[in-house]
Design a protein around this motif. Structure first.
Motif, PDB file in Angstrom:
ATOM      1  N   MET A 234      46.379  39.436  40.125  1.00  0.00           N
ATOM      2  CA  MET A 234      45.608  40.655  39.890  1.00  0.00           C
ATOM      3  C   MET A 234      45.947  41.838  40.794  1.00  0.00           C
ATOM      4  O   MET A 234      45.906  42.988  40.345  1.00  0.00           O
ATOM      5  CB  MET A 234      44.100  40.356  39.998  1.00  0.00           C
ATOM      6  N   PRO A 235      46.277  41.657  42.070  1.00  0.00           N
ATOM      7  CA  PRO A 235      46.505  42.836  42.923  1.00  0.00           C
ATOM      8  C   PRO A 235      47.520  43.849  42.399  1.00  0.00           C
ATOM      9  O   PRO A 235      47.262  45.058  42.478  1.00  0.00           O
ATOM     10  CB  PRO A 235      46.922  42.224  44.268  1.00  0.00           C
ATOM     11  N   PRO A 236      48.660  43.438  41.818  1.00  0.00           N
ATOM     12  CA  PRO A 236      49.547  44.474  41.277  1.00  0.00           C
ATOM     13  C   PRO A 236      48.924  45.229  40.100  1.00  0.00           C
ATOM     14  O   PRO A 236      49.154  46.429  39.941  1.00  0.00           O
ATOM     15  CB  PRO A 236      50.788  43.701  40.817  1.00  0.00           C
ATOM     16  N   ILE A 237      48.114  44.537  39.314  1.00  0.00           N
ATOM     17  CA  ILE A 237      47.450  45.193  38.179  1.00  0.00           C
ATOM     18  C   ILE A 237      46.412  46.178  38.697  1.00  0.00           C
ATOM     19  O   ILE A 237      46.322  47.317  38.219  1.00  0.00           O
ATOM     20  CB  ILE A 237      46.826  44.134  37.248  1.00  0.00           C
ATOM     21  N   VAL A 238      45.635  45.753  39.684  1.00  0.00           N
ATOM     22  CA  VAL A 238      44.636  46.638  40.282  1.00  0.00           C
ATOM     23  C   VAL A 238      45.329  47.826  40.951  1.00  0.00           C
ATOM     24  O   VAL A 238      44.847  48.956  40.887  1.00  0.00           O
ATOM     25  CB  VAL A 238      43.756  45.863  41.294  1.00  0.00           C
ATOM     26  N   ALA A 239      46.475  47.593  41.556  1.00  0.00           N
ATOM     27  CA  ALA A 239      47.215  48.663  42.242  1.00  0.00           C
ATOM     28  C   ALA A 239      47.665  49.753  41.283  1.00  0.00           C
ATOM     29  O   ALA A 239      47.784  50.917  41.676  1.00  0.00           O
ATOM     30  CB  ALA A 239      48.415  48.081  42.986  1.00  0.00           C
ATOM     31  N   VAL A 240      47.903  49.395  40.030  1.00  0.00           N
ATOM     32  CA  VAL A 240      48.296  50.404  39.038  1.00  0.00           C
ATOM     33  C   VAL A 240      47.131  51.362  38.783  1.00  0.00           C
ATOM     34  O   VAL A 240      47.333  52.558  38.588  1.00  0.00           O
ATOM     35  CB  VAL A 240      48.755  49.729  37.719  1.00  0.00           C
ATOM     36  N   VAL A 241      45.914  50.837  38.811  1.00  0.00           N
ATOM     37  CA  VAL A 241      44.729  51.649  38.526  1.00  0.00           C
ATOM     38  C   VAL A 241      44.257  52.404  39.764  1.00  0.00           C
ATOM     39  O   VAL A 241      43.969  53.592  39.696  1.00  0.00           O
ATOM     40  CB  VAL A 241      43.587  50.746  37.987  1.00  0.00           C
ATOM     41  N   ASN A 242      44.162  51.702  40.896  1.00  0.00           N
ATOM     42  CA  ASN A 242      43.655  52.320  42.120  1.00  0.00           C
ATOM     43  C   ASN A 242      44.589  53.415  42.627  1.00  0.00           C
ATOM     44  O   ASN A 242      45.798  53.316  42.518  1.00  0.00           O
ATOM     45  CB  ASN A 242      43.469  51.269  43.217  1.00  0.00           C
TER      46      ASN A 242
ATOM     47  N   TRP B 144      35.024  52.764  48.633  1.00  0.00           N
ATOM     48  CA  TRP B 144      34.022  52.171  47.751  1.00  0.00           C
ATOM     49  C   TRP B 144      34.450  52.272  46.286  1.00  0.00           C
ATOM     50  O   TRP B 144      34.156  51.369  45.502  1.00  0.00           O
ATOM     51  CB  TRP B 144      32.641  52.782  47.974  1.00  0.00           C
ATOM     52  N   VAL B 145      35.143  53.330  45.915  1.00  0.00           N
ATOM     53  CA  VAL B 145      35.626  53.470  44.532  1.00  0.00           C
ATOM     54  C   VAL B 145      36.717  52.437  44.268  1.00  0.00           C
ATOM     55  O   VAL B 145      36.735  51.773  43.230  1.00  0.00           O
ATOM     56  CB  VAL B 145      36.142  54.904  44.261  1.00  0.00           C
ATOM     57  N   ARG B 146      37.617  52.280  45.226  1.00  0.00           N
ATOM     58  CA  ARG B 146      38.690  51.300  45.089  1.00  0.00           C
ATOM     59  C   ARG B 146      38.124  49.886  44.979  1.00  0.00           C
ATOM     60  O   ARG B 146      38.595  49.078  44.191  1.00  0.00           O
ATOM     61  CB  ARG B 146      39.660  51.426  46.263  1.00  0.00           C
ATOM     62  N   ALA B 147      37.087  49.595  45.777  1.00  0.00           N
ATOM     63  CA  ALA B 147      36.447  48.275  45.721  1.00  0.00           C
ATOM     64  C   ALA B 147      35.757  48.068  44.376  1.00  0.00           C
ATOM     65  O   ALA B 147      35.853  46.983  43.783  1.00  0.00           O
ATOM     66  CB  ALA B 147      35.441  48.126  46.857  1.00  0.00           C
ATOM     67  N   LEU B 148      35.088  49.089  43.869  1.00  0.00           N
ATOM     68  CA  LEU B 148      34.416  48.994  42.577  1.00  0.00           C
ATOM     69  C   LEU B 148      35.418  48.758  41.451  1.00  0.00           C
ATOM     70  O   LEU B 148      35.188  47.921  40.565  1.00  0.00           O
ATOM     71  CB  LEU B 148      33.595  50.262  42.308  1.00  0.00           C
ATOM     72  N   ILE B 149      36.535  49.468  41.477  1.00  0.00           N
ATOM     73  CA  ILE B 149      37.590  49.267  40.474  1.00  0.00           C
ATOM     74  C   ILE B 149      38.100  47.831  40.543  1.00  0.00           C
ATOM     75  O   ILE B 149      38.272  47.171  39.509  1.00  0.00           O
ATOM     76  CB  ILE B 149      38.753  50.266  40.693  1.00  0.00           C
ATOM     77  N   THR B 150      38.313  47.325  41.743  1.00  0.00           N
ATOM     78  CA  THR B 150      38.786  45.948  41.911  1.00  0.00           C
ATOM     79  C   THR B 150      37.793  44.966  41.321  1.00  0.00           C
ATOM     80  O   THR B 150      38.176  44.041  40.594  1.00  0.00           O
ATOM     81  CB  THR B 150      39.029  45.640  43.403  1.00  0.00           C
ATOM     82  N   ILE B 151      36.512  45.158  41.601  1.00  0.00           N
ATOM     83  CA  ILE B 151      35.476  44.264  41.069  1.00  0.00           C
ATOM     84  C   ILE B 151      35.463  44.309  39.553  1.00  0.00           C
ATOM     85  O   ILE B 151      35.437  43.261  38.890  1.00  0.00           O
ATOM     86  CB  ILE B 151      34.094  44.641  41.644  1.00  0.00           C
ATOM     87  N   LEU B 152      35.487  45.497  38.974  1.00  0.00           N
ATOM     88  CA  LEU B 152      35.436  45.622  37.517  1.00  0.00           C
ATOM     89  C   LEU B 152      36.648  44.988  36.838  1.00  0.00           C
ATOM     90  O   LEU B 152      36.516  44.296  35.820  1.00  0.00           O
ATOM     91  CB  LEU B 152      35.307  47.095  37.118  1.00  0.00           C
ATOM     92  N   VAL B 153      37.830  45.199  37.408  1.00  0.00           N
ATOM     93  CA  VAL B 153      39.039  44.611  36.828  1.00  0.00           C
ATOM     94  C   VAL B 153      38.991  43.091  36.945  1.00  0.00           C
ATOM     95  O   VAL B 153      39.348  42.376  35.993  1.00  0.00           O
ATOM     96  CB  VAL B 153      40.305  45.197  37.500  1.00  0.00           C
ATOM     97  N   CYS B 154      38.526  42.573  38.069  1.00  0.00           N
ATOM     98  CA  CYS B 154      38.443  41.115  38.251  1.00  0.00           C
ATOM     99  C   CYS B 154      37.385  40.495  37.343  1.00  0.00           C
ATOM    100  O   CYS B 154      37.588  39.397  36.819  1.00  0.00           O
ATOM    101  CB  CYS B 154      38.164  40.772  39.704  1.00  0.00           C
ATOM    102  N   VAL B 155      36.269  41.171  37.140  1.00  0.00           N
ATOM    103  CA  VAL B 155      35.246  40.670  36.222  1.00  0.00           C
ATOM    104  C   VAL B 155      35.807  40.617  34.799  1.00  0.00           C
ATOM    105  O   VAL B 155      35.617  39.633  34.083  1.00  0.00           O
ATOM    106  CB  VAL B 155      33.963  41.538  36.301  1.00  0.00           C
ATOM    107  N   ALA B 156      36.511  41.657  34.396  1.00  0.00           N
ATOM    108  CA  ALA B 156      37.126  41.663  33.062  1.00  0.00           C
ATOM    109  C   ALA B 156      38.171  40.554  32.943  1.00  0.00           C
ATOM    110  O   ALA B 156      38.227  39.847  31.924  1.00  0.00           O
ATOM    111  CB  ALA B 156      37.764  43.025  32.783  1.00  0.00           C
ATOM    112  N   ALA B 157      38.972  40.373  33.983  1.00  0.00           N
ATOM    113  CA  ALA B 157      39.991  39.313  33.951  1.00  0.00           C
ATOM    114  C   ALA B 157      39.338  37.936  33.896  1.00  0.00           C
ATOM    115  O   ALA B 157      39.830  37.036  33.204  1.00  0.00           O
ATOM    116  CB  ALA B 157      40.898  39.415  35.175  1.00  0.00           C
ATOM    117  N   GLY B 158      38.230  37.760  34.597  1.00  0.00           N
ATOM    118  CA  GLY B 158      37.498  36.500  34.535  1.00  0.00           C
ATOM    119  C   GLY B 158      36.942  36.228  33.152  1.00  0.00           C
ATOM    120  O   GLY B 158      37.002  35.099  32.649  1.00  0.00           O
ATOM    121  N   ALA B 159      36.420  37.265  32.519  1.00  0.00           N
ATOM    122  CA  ALA B 159      35.897  37.110  31.155  1.00  0.00           C
ATOM    123  C   ALA B 159      37.015  36.760  30.175  1.00  0.00           C
ATOM    124  O   ALA B 159      36.856  35.882  29.322  1.00  0.00           O
ATOM    125  CB  ALA B 159      35.193  38.394  30.718  1.00  0.00           C
TER     126      ALA B 159
END
Length: 106
Positions: free
Chosen positions: A18-26, A33-48
């Motif tokens: 996930m970190p390279p995928i999150v890095a594309v967005v962040n 706090w925005v970067r952390a929120l984006i990470t949480i949202l992307v990880c929640v979506a990936a978990g789903a």
């Protein structure tokens, strides 16, 4: 038979990647706090998505997958992706150029 080990295994694998995928967005210029929120949202979506592809998209299984993906993503970012410079390089590459400030002289 309990499906949790398979879901946990796939969630760990997805989380590690996930970190390279999150890095594309962040974006490096965003507040932490925005970067952390984006990470949480992307990880929640990936978990789903991981739980869905495992055929076990229920409340408990989805939550389990999202938490495992999140923990694996944070751990792998700190242990591998950040020290290697890969994730920060992706963030820099995927960030639009910052326009010159008022002190910029041509």
């Amino acid at each position: 038979m309990e499906q949790l080990p398979d879901l946990a295994m796939w969630s760990l694998i997805v989380g590690f990647g996930m970190p390279p995928i999150v890095a594309v967005v962040n974006q490096p210029r965003w507040p932490g706090w925005v970067r952390a929120l984006i990470t949480i949202l992307v990880c929640v979506a990936a978990g789903a998505i991981t739980a869905y592809l495992d055929g076990s998209l229920t409340d408990r299984r989805w939550t389990t997958a999202a938490l495992i993906v999140g923990v694996a993503a944070i751990g792998s970012y700190r242990a591998f992706w950040r020290p290697s410079g890969i994730a920060p390089a992706i963030e820099q590459t995927s960030s639009p150029a910052t326009p010159p400030g008022p002190d910029y002289h041509h």
